[in-house]
Scaffold this active site. Sequence first.
Site, PDB file in Angstrom:
ATOM      1  N   LYS A   1      36.226  37.988  46.684  1.00 37.66           N
ATOM      2  CA  LYS A   1      34.884  38.521  46.594  1.00 37.66           C
ATOM      3  C   LYS A   1      34.501  37.589  46.122  1.00 37.66           C
ATOM      4  CE  LYS A   1      35.181  42.918  44.055  1.00 37.66           C
ATOM      5  NZ  LYS A   1      36.000  43.629  43.130  1.00 37.66           N
TER       6      LYS A   1
HETATM    7  C1  E4P Z   1      35.695  46.638  42.266  1.00 41.60           C
HETATM    8  O1  E4P Z   1      35.535  46.342  43.222  1.00 41.60           O
HETATM    9  C2  E4P Z   1      34.699  46.738  41.504  1.00 41.60           C
HETATM   10  O2  E4P Z   1      34.613  45.612  40.758  1.00 41.60           O
HETATM   11  C3  E4P Z   1      34.951  47.824  40.273  1.00 41.60           C
HETATM   12  O3  E4P Z   1      35.287  49.530  41.643  1.00 41.60           O
HETATM   13  C4  E4P Z   1      33.938  48.424  39.494  1.00 41.60           C
HETATM   14  O4  E4P Z   1      34.275  49.065  38.702  1.00 41.60           O
HETATM   15  P1  E4P Z   1      33.570  48.873  37.092  1.00 41.60           P
HETATM   16  O5  E4P Z   1      31.774  49.547  37.059  1.00 41.60           O
HETATM   17  O6  E4P Z   1      33.817  50.848  36.282  1.00 41.60           O
HETATM   18  O7  E4P Z   1      33.872  48.553  35.900  1.00 41.60           O
END
Ligand code: E4P
Length: 215
Positions: A84
């Site tokens: 990622k």
């Molecule tokens: C996942 O890949 C993301 O990092 C995550 O969904 C972010 O979520 P949040 O905005 O609730 O922190």
Amino acid sequence: MKFFIDTANLKEIKEAASMGVLDGVTTNPSLVSKEGHKDFKGMLEEICKIVDGPISAEVVSTDLDGMLKEGYDLAKIHKNITIKVPLIKAGLQACKRFTSEGIKVNVTLCFSPNQALLAAKAGATFISPFVGRLDDISTNGMQLIEEIVVMYENYGYDTEVLVASVRHPMHVVEAAQIGAHVCTMPYKVIEQLIHHPLTDIGLQKFLDDWKKLKG
Ligand code: E4P
């Protein structure tokens, strides 16, 4: 639509996997920190044992060399590890390099259609637009999902739209209606998808009636 769980909590991952609905896992530095996992690689190894699907592991470097070093290291853990990277210039450069070498990439922190277009052009396996964080600033997160799905369809990009920052069950319904490929959600939202008051009332009635029959 594929279901990913958005957590670094091993108990939650096991529980969701046991329901037979889990296709992958997304983690990020905040989620890993929340669970206090000091051994990041060890945590990823454990997750790979539980779920046979893409497991997103985020790099924390912000320069290309650092991202490549971290990414190659993480990719060695398991074939399902998806690197990622943040949607910045170095992230796009790293994405291009990883995908050209067969390493899956999830480009994260996407908040605009143009960013999503760039990620697809850089060969991303997944693009992660954050719907909840857009909703938080009075901007329609789901509209962004629609725009990206249309753009990707127009040009036949293989990049999958991974709806992230999901906060409630309606995000899941809308993502599926739009035709997003993946929705990653916190364990709480997966649980919320199961429940309906009429199911509970109906089940109670069936059990009460059965008891009456048995005397
Ligand atoms: C996942 O890949 C993301 O990092 C995550 O969904 C972010 O979520 P949040 O905005 O609730 O922190």
